[in-house]
Every structure is written in structure tokens, then in C-alpha cells.
Design an enzyme around this catalytic site. Sequence first.
Site: not given
Ligand code: AHR
Length: 509
Positions: A29, A176-177, A252, A308, A357
Site C-alpha cells: 500500500e 476496500n473495507e 489481523y 489482509e 504488508q
Molecule cells: O493494512 C493497513 C490497513 O488495514 C489497510 O489500509 C486497511 O484496509 C486495513 O484496515
Amino acid sequence: MSNDAVSAVINVDIEGPQISKHVYGHFAEHLGRCIYGGFYVGEDSDIPNVRGIRLDVVEALRALDIPNLRWPGGCFADEYHWMDGIGPKEDRAVMINTHWGGVEEDNSFGTHEFMDLCELLETEPYIAGNVGSGTVREMSEWIEYLTREGDSPMVRLRKANGREAPWKVKFWGLGNEPWGCGGNMNAEQYALEARKFATYCRDYGDNKLYRIAAGAADADYQWTQKLMEQLGHLGCQRVERKLYQAVSLHYYTIGGTWDKKGDAKEFSTDEYYTTMLKALHTDELLTGHSNVMDLYDPTKEIGIVMDEWGTWWDVEPGTNPGFLYQQNTMRDALVASLHFDIFHKHADRLVMANIAQTVNVLQAMILTDPDSGALVLTPTYHVFQMNKGHQDAASLRVDAPAGLPTREVDGKELPTVSVSASRKDGRLLVSLSNLDAEAGQDVEVDLRGGGLGEFEALILTADSLQAHNTPEALEAVAPRAHEGVKLEGSKLRVHLPAHSFVTVSGALA
Ligand code: AHR
């Protein structure tokens, strides 16, 4: 100290679903030093580069056979306007990267630079289009610019910018999101938007898009359900095609809370176990979302793209909080190895996964020193390397008839041994993780239905779970040959030291 030995069985002659190579995918990103300073240093840099792209980073990632790279975000994707990033660099518009540190983005890394990077990496692009603040026309024209042959306004523009032939782009993200940074929509709103945007994401010539609708976070099963309800079909075509071919999922691994995620390098054993339990939650999430999808798509035509995943810690002291720069220890390596076992188990539905990332951000493969430019390969990098033989291999079921050792963590059971296996081109690859922080573990793997010839065993471990690599200690955590594996008939006896990851690979006899 070693726990009692445990047994596992692998039927090497019974192939399960193929493990998509794309579960070893990556994500880059415009965030902190991922693109600028990480991948891209500009042509005038002293760091060896080709057209501004760092050669050492390219070389390190090529060694992983990375199958795809997702770009330009993340949250950034929904405020990115691709036309700002084409044409002569001096004429490109400057924008503010409002999500990530409020820094100025000069758009010197744009579409041509990204496609150049993918060609250097020999990897497939996965582009996340802008649904949040972009238009249907803007997205549609980006696809025309990238993939159309012949003569049309966007093709002329591409050629005027120096690229004659169209590129091949398969993976296309519809935002995205959208439940958060991508527009704060509810599931109903986004599902309708996704239908509309997807309609105008055209297939030009033999370039067939694989459209990925922006999916849920964590256990938001209702979001997945809404997307599946609105899947629809592409109209006006004789061949019936779904509007999108996959839905995404973000999760995450956060040891603490969103407000206090925890330190990347300094943590207690209890915090370590909590982290592993959180990582294991991925298994439950993939099962849950897949179950919802089964109601609408029992033959599993629609894939899950977990675009992600990874650990998210507090940023390194003294670094910009908006840059999400964190160190990476043996703990992160075990989070990765556990995720891959889970991904292999879900090979029937999971078509892609992208760690967040690739360089200098969150659970990175590579860290680069902002002053010296030195490149550090993280423990997570080595898990990707040791496991790359699973890409596009047939998954093999692993059974433990007497169960695997567990320990109680935060009122739940955490299995402390994790194993997955696959076969490809007559070769077997077995991956084993011992999550126990302090005790070693012997595992006896019964290989049924095929013998193993010469094999290679590698181990990734360190004196402590906190061990990590730095420019001064590049190989504090690095794979080494492992002597603790013996083959006796069909039995593979593997010794796993505390907090270790081991792979055994060899030709099937
Ligand atoms: O990876 C960091 C961020 O986490 C991304 O930009 C977003 O999609 C997520 O919330």
C-alpha cells in the site's frame, strides 16, 4: 524439557484440494515506507535500482516466488485516482495521503511503475479499485487503459504514455473495507454498489477479470451473507457469469486491543500464547464465512480472498504512528506458519491470501533501514521461503488419532502442535510448528500410501521468541539444516524444539 511424543498420520496417496499458490500472496500500500523507500527509491537513488525500483527487494521477493501483489491499498485505494499517477512525473498531481500520516503523495509511483514492478517480480497484479470516492467510469476506464487492445480513448492514452501492448490483469478488487475507510457503508448499500461497479469492469479480449467484492472484517457473517445475496449474474451475455468471483475477508492478529496492541519485540509468555490463540481464530473465521457462502454457493464456485492478514503491533518507538512500522520476531514467524496450516486446510474455498504488508509495514517480509538503506529479511520472510513448495500443490490431510497436545489459554484450548502437508510433482512437503514456548516436542508422522526417499529438513527457531533480525544481526533468525529428523520405514520422527518451525521435503518413492 520435552513433552511426550505425539503421532500423526498422512495418507500421501489421497490428494485433497489444490492449495492455490495465491494464498502466498502479498500486499503493498501507499503507506509509510512500503512503496516509497521500500519498493521504490527513484532513479537518482544511490541504492541500485531499475527505473527507480530497488533491485535488492526485487531479488529477495523473487526468491519467494511471490504469486501476486495487491496494490495500491488498503484504505489508500479508496482515495486513489489512477489518472493522477500516469504521464510525465513532473506533471503528476500531488495529493494528501489522509489515512497514513497525512503526508504528501506525489504520485511518482503509479500504474506504469506498479506494472513494471510486477513484471520484474514475475508476479500477477491484483489491483484494488476505488469505490469509496471514485466513479464507475473511472474504474471502468482504468481497466480499459490497462487491458484493452486496438484503438479507444484509454488505449491511445496508454500508448501516448509509452506502453504499446496491454498488460494482463486478472485480479480486480471492488473497493476496500467499505464498512469503514472505504465509504462507511452498510452491507446493503455496498452490495448494491458492488453490483454496479462490477457490471462495468469489462473483460477485454482474452483478459478475463476475477472480480473480488470487498468483504467482511473478522466475524461479520452478515456482511458475507448480504454479498452472497446480491451476487447476481452479468447481464446481456450468453455465458452466465457471476458479477464477482470472490469475496474478501480481513482479519489481523492483535495480541492486545486496538488501542494498545502490544510491543512487537517485548512481550511476556502469556502475551505470546494469547497471540497464538488469536491467530488460530482465523480457522474459525474461514469456516464461518465459508458456511454462510455454502448456503448460496454449495459447489464453492465463489472464492474467499483473505486479502489482509498478519500481526499488527504498536509502531516502533520514535517512528511515525501513521506509518505502521514494526519489528518482526520469532513470534511473528509462528503466526505465519500457523496461518499457512489453516490456509492449506481451507484449500477448497480459499483462493488467495495477502499478508499485510510486504515491506516496512506491519508483518513485513523485508525491512529497509531509512538511513543506510540496508535490507533485513524478517523471520516471516523465512516461513514464506520454507513453505513455498506448497504453492499449487495438492493438500494432504493430516490426522492425529490420539489428538494433539493442547494448553489452556484465556479459557480456550490452544493446540501447541500444528502440521500441514502437500504433494506436487512427486515431492512431499510437511510443515510442522511447535507453539510451546518452553518445551520441545517429538512428533512421529506415519506416511501411509507412499515412501519417502532422500529428504531435506530445515528449522527456523531462535534462543528466544523475541529474537529478530537487524542490519547488525541479519541472521539471528534464519533457517538452518535440521538434524532432528529421522526416517524409519514409513515413520518420520521429527524433533521440534520449543517455539520452532520445521519443514521436511523430499521425493516420494
Ligand atoms: O493494512 C493497513 C490497513 O488495514 C489497510 O489500509 C486497511 O484496509 C486495513 O484496515
